[in-house]
Design a protein around this motif. Structure first.
Motif, mmCIF file in Angstrom:
data_model
loop_
_atom_site.group_PDB
_atom_site.id
_atom_site.type_symbol
_atom_site.label_atom_id
_atom_site.label_comp_id
_atom_site.label_asym_id
_atom_site.label_seq_id
_atom_site.Cartn_x
_atom_site.Cartn_y
_atom_site.Cartn_z
ATOM 1 N N LEU A 125 0.830 -1.207 0.000
ATOM 2 C CA LEU A 125 0.000 0.000 0.000
ATOM 3 C C LEU A 125 0.864 1.256 0.000
ATOM 4 C CD1 LEU A 125 -2.845 -0.977 2.461
ATOM 5 C CD2 LEU A 125 -2.860 -0.969 -0.019
ATOM 6 N N PHE A 126 1.986 1.168 0.699
ATOM 7 C CA PHE A 126 2.875 2.330 0.779
ATOM 8 C C PHE A 126 3.381 2.720 -0.605
ATOM 9 C CE2 PHE A 126 6.913 4.447 1.688
ATOM 10 C CZ PHE A 126 6.524 5.322 2.682
ATOM 11 N N LEU A 184 -4.655 6.286 1.704
ATOM 12 C CA LEU A 184 -3.767 5.121 1.823
ATOM 13 C C LEU A 184 -2.380 5.560 2.275
ATOM 14 C CD1 LEU A 184 -4.480 2.743 -1.149
ATOM 15 C CD2 LEU A 184 -4.896 2.392 1.255
ATOM 16 N N ALA A 185 -1.915 6.673 1.747
ATOM 17 C CA ALA A 185 -0.599 7.163 2.161
ATOM 18 C C ALA A 185 -0.586 7.399 3.661
ATOM 19 C CB ALA A 185 -0.268 8.446 1.410
ATOM 20 N N GLY A 197 -3.336 13.098 9.005
ATOM 21 C CA GLY A 197 -3.441 13.792 7.720
ATOM 22 C C GLY A 197 -4.310 13.024 6.746
ATOM 23 N N GLY A 198 -4.130 11.685 6.728
ATOM 24 C CA GLY A 198 -4.923 10.880 5.822
ATOM 25 C C GLY A 198 -6.401 10.957 6.159
ATOM 26 N N VAL A 199 -6.708 10.920 7.448
ATOM 27 C CA VAL A 199 -8.111 10.996 7.864
ATOM 28 C C VAL A 199 -8.696 12.349 7.482
ATOM 29 C CG1 VAL A 199 -9.633 11.044 9.846
ATOM 30 C CG2 VAL A 199 -7.853 9.345 9.721
ATOM 31 N N LEU A 296 4.120 12.334 5.126
ATOM 32 C CA LEU A 296 5.243 12.567 6.034
ATOM 33 C C LEU A 296 6.369 11.556 5.848
ATOM 34 C CD1 LEU A 296 6.498 13.741 8.630
ATOM 35 C CD2 LEU A 296 4.912 12.384 9.926
ATOM 36 N N GLU A 297 6.032 10.288 5.657
ATOM 37 C CA GLU A 297 7.067 9.250 5.642
ATOM 38 C C GLU A 297 7.667 9.036 4.263
ATOM 39 O OE1 GLU A 297 8.511 7.857 7.951
ATOM 40 O OE2 GLU A 297 7.248 7.845 9.732
#
Lengths: 472, 409
Positions: A125-126, A184-185, A197-199, A296-297
């Motif tokens: 997914l990443f 997903l990120a 952030g995704g939410v 972020l990652e």
């Protein structure tokens, strides 16, 4: 020197757009001919459009936008902006070329950095997320016609990759796919900030789709179509005049552009789509000073994909706006006269290129508007974004829909709608030009400690009481 | 869950349907290195969704041992350490410390020195407030206003550089006055800079004060009541925003503040907007003060004429035995501060900057304690943020203007 430089760059921009569109028409016409004559299939011109307009136009413009954003923001903020890289070419050594050479090291840096992935992140997914963020945004442009439909080399060539009957619905469908990439990120990074952030991103994007769709219904019923390109599509319908006259052979008048008949719809769509692109002032999913953002990652080009998809979004959104609200490739007047010019009729590629240039210039203007907004406003709070979407944009969209419907029933020539549009534009102008009512001012309470205050002899300094203070 | 042996009842009870999803709170660390925590501080936040349930503020990442360092140097040598307290307004710390020492010694400095200290203090108050307003805008996403504010601050820093020779670590002023007078033409330059600063501050204000998004973000967020603020020991703009008109410059005037005509703006709601707008108003007041002070400033010495406190002129040091001895004693032993203790406070941009000094007469401080205004205000941050949204923490943290240097010393 400086003015000369401006002329050169303006000529470069115009020439670039012109040759881009000429190439697009030529290649599409050629491919269409090959398709029909040798393979017996229609619609191969779409490949030419993908290759030239989307890859050559949208992508290059997005890449240049990375620099334009830095340069234009520098303009806004009274800075110089990036100007350190000079090309070792004789004659250009002392010229920063508007910082354009910076693009190369930017890209090289992105590409050559390690693509770091947190240990606990979901590998599949990443890696999928940046692609999902980029893909739909790019695909949105497929239905945007960048120029008129013309006969090139004896075949009809349409300047959009596809012209499906469901037109705008494709736009909504694909735009809503972009949410997967961001959520997903955020989810797969296994990072709390990224998750937040995704939410935020997913809730914001999903709730703004309602307002987004509703704001365009007015345009759909005005022209009784959901198609963008092709005969009878929204793009071509806007060439018609509401009121017109002829000066010699030149036709002048007020065209049926979306901005005139649906100004409210434009503002609503602009706001909603701005929220969809997650750029400031709707960048709470990114919110670099709060939660850093859903990406972020990510590092290296995976991060670059998120960044470039943002810029592609800007370009695509401008393209969509131009097509729906600013008369697509049409000039505000003189379209008919231009189409009658014999020279252009003999060389349809040139005519297509001419109108295509008009389209891209409008896109460029809207891109600038978007950047202006992005660099002026602070960021909404997460719940205020929702409030704006559900409590302001949605009811306004409904209101707009009802009024539009009623006015079209009353007068199918859309002139009453345009008159109503002028009223709305007038209201907007009034609201933005009149100074807002005085903000609540901090009142100065009587200063009970002020021993020794206001000694005689200093009154000549103390008469600047514009401040809301009543110390005396 | 039905226990084993119980008969299974398919109709759910009311509680089962009403019960919420079982969730756990999330703990995130904001800082010590996080874009919002300028100045190293760690905020341990327990989040329920986006709402802050509990917040712990952890400081100590910038601790330098200020107090202990001061005990090992002479009274004059403490001065460079004070630069590093509130590094955004270092002149305020310099002068605050000097005023406290002079208070302990019972020395009255020449009037010209007092005026220059007022001008320097107010210049740095403007700089600090501009930085706060700019950083607030920056962290709310408006980068433009920040750069305008910093441009204005840069002008002040230029003037301060001309005054003291350093941009941030000013170390200007000495016990008993100032180490040197203002450069020639400096006051005119200040007045000219003020015009430009006014213009830039107007830009900053224009971008923020009436911006709907900005007011939405700041109004009604980070509220603290008057009672709570007083209990926590708030001072300065953060307290005045709650409606308490307390300003050391008015409450206990020092230097020539009682000769200047200025007002103390006071807020109503104690929210972020009030704290921001109060600073905007204070910038205007400070400018007014600087203009008055420059107009009123008399000619004369800037240092007391006492060789036990002030260094003797160089010709006396080289040519007379008294001069040599005075110079030697001042440099080797320090300024003779009589035994005793004193508390003296000045109004720094963030609030009451208090100095508790204790001397044993040895020429070095026995004990120095700084009541840095930021410490008390930072301790109230949790009260302002708990139960509010995470995004509200950002403007709140900005408007309290926490400066790591003075909070952690």
């Amino acid at each position: 020197m400086r003015i000369g430089f401006l002329f050169v760059s303006a000529a470069l921009i115009l020439g670039g757009f012109f040759s881009l569109m000429a190439a697009a028409y030529a290649l599409s016409g050629f491919l269409e001919g090959v398709g029909i004559e040798h393979l017996g299939i229609h619609g191969l011109s779409g490949i030419g459009v993908i290759a030239v307009v989307m890859l050559g136009g949208v992508m290059v413009l997005s890449t240049l936008l990375t620099m334009a954003e830095r340069k234009w923001s520098a303009l806004i903020q009274n800075r110089v902006g990036p100007n350190r890289i000079h090309l070792p070419i004789p004659g250009l050594k002392d010229n920063a070329l508007f910082g354009l050479p910076h693009i190369a090291p930017d890209v090289l840096k992105m590409l050559s950095k390690e693509a770091f992935r947190p240990k606990a992140a979901n590998k599949f997914l990443f890696d999928l997320a940046p692609m999902l963020a980029f893909g739909p945004v790019f695909a949105l442009f497929a239905i945007v016609p960048a120029g008129p439909t013309l006969d090139i080399f004896g075949h009809r060539v349409m300047m959009a990759v596809a012209s499906p009957d469901f037109g705008l619905l494709y736009l909504f469908a694909i735009a809503s796919l972009a949410v997967y990439g961001t959520s997903l990120a955020g989810w797969s990074s296994n990072n709390k900030f990224a998750l937040l952030g995704g939410v935020r991103a997913s809730s914001q994007m999903i709730s703004y789709e309602v307002a987004l769709g509703l704001s365009l219904v007015g345009m759909m019923i005005s022209f009784s179509t959901v198609r963008l390109s092709g005969v009878g599509g929204i793009a071509e319908s806007q060439a018609a005049y509401l009121w017109s006259t002829h000066i010699g052979s030149l036709d002048v008048g007020l065209p049926m552009w979306g901005i005139f008949i649906q100004p409210l719809g434009f503002v609503l769509f602009f706001a909603a789509s701005f929220a969809e692109t997650k750029r400031a002032p709707f960048d709470s999913p990114e919110g670099e000073s709060e939660i850093v953002g859903y990406f972020l990652e990510y590092s290296g080009m995976q991060f670059g994909m998120f960044m470039i998809s943002e810029f592609v979004e800007v370009v695509v959104l401008s393209g969509v706006l131009v097509t729906i609200f600013f008369g697509a490739w049409h000039l505000p007047f003189g379209n008919e006269a231009l189409q009658q010019v014999q020279f252009l009729r003999d060389y349809p590629i040139l005519m297509g290129a001419l109108f295509g240039t008009v389209f891209w210039l409008k896109v460029l203007a809207l891109i600038f508007l978007q950047l202006l907004i992005r660099w002026t406003f602070p960021r909404f709070r997460y719940d205020q974004v929702q409030n704006l979407g559900w409590k302001i944009l949605l009811p306004m969209g409904l209101f707009n829909l009802f009024v539009t419907g009623a006015l079209i029933l009353w007068d199918p020539s859309l002139r009453y709608l345009a008159l109503f549009g002028f009223v709305v534009i007038g209201i907007f102008l009034f609201l933005s030009l009149t100074p807002p009512r005085q903000v609540r001012l901090a009142e100065a309470a009587a200063d009970d400690h002020g021993g020794g205050h206001g000694h005689g002899g200093h009154d000549d300094h103390g008469d600047a009481h514009a401040l809301p203070a009543n110390t005396h | 869950m039905a226990a084993a042996g119980d008969e299974y009842d398919p109709t759910p009870s009311e509680d089962e349907l009403e019960s919420h999803l079982q969730t756990r709170n999330m703990v995130v660390n904001l800082g010590p290195s996080h874009p919002a925590t300028h100045g190293t501080v760690r905020l341990k936040i327990e989040l329920d969704g986006e709402t802050i349930v509990k917040m712990d503020t952890e400081i100590g990442f910038l601790h330098r041992g200020f107090q202990k360092s001061c005990e090992n140097v002479t009274w004059t040598q403490v001065l460079p350490y004070t630069d590093r307290l509130d590094y955004v307004a270092s002149l305020q710390n310099n002068f605050g410390y000097l005023a406290a020492v002079e208070n302990l010694m019972g020395v009255v400095i020449p009037e010209r020195a007092q005026y220059i200290r007022v001008i320097g203090s107010e210049l740095h108050r403007i700089a600090s407030h501009l930085t706060t307003a700019g950083a607030l805008s920056l962290e709310l996403g408006g980068f433009g206003a920040f750069l305008y504010a910093i441009e204005a601050r840069e002008l002040i820093i230029d003037r301060v550089t001309e005054l003291s020779g350093a941009r941030l670590t000013t170390s200007y002023g000495r016990i008993g006055g100032l180490n040197r007078d203002v450069p020639e033409g400096w006051t005119d330059k200040v007045l000219k800079s003020l015009i430009k600063i006014e213009e830039l501050a107007g830009e900053v204000e224009g971008l923020m004060t009436r911006n709907r998004i900005f007011t939405d973000r700041t109004r009604g967020t980070g509220i603290i009541t008057k009672e709570d603020a007083l209990d926590f020991g708030f001072t300065g703009p953060c307290l005045r925003a709650c409606g308490v008109s307390y300003d050391v410059r008015k409450a206990k005037p020092y230097w020539v503040y009682d000769k200047l005509d200025f007002e103390v703006p006071v807020g109503v709601n104690g929210d972020n907007y009030d704290r921001y707008y109060l600073r905007v108003l204070e910038i205007a007041q400070s400018m007014k003060m600087i203009r008055q002070a420059i107009a009123q400033m008399p000619q004369g010495p800037v240092m007391v004429d006492d060789w036990r406190i002030a260094l003797p002129p160089k010709e006396n040091v080289y040519n007379s035995i008294e001069g040599v001895i005075a110079h030697f004693k001042l440099v080797m032993e320090g300024v003779p501060v009589p035994p005793g203790e004193a508390y003296h406070a000045t109004e720094s941009p963030n609030g009451e900057l208090g100095w508790y000094l204790r001397s044993d007469g040895s020429g070095r401080p026995y004990k120095i304690h700084v009541r840095a205004p930021g410490f008390q205000i930072l301790s109230g941050l949790g009260r302002m943020c708990e139960g509010r949204m995470l995004a509200d923490l950002i403007p709140t943290f900005d408007t309290i203007n926490m400066i790591g240097g003075e909070v952690e010393q």
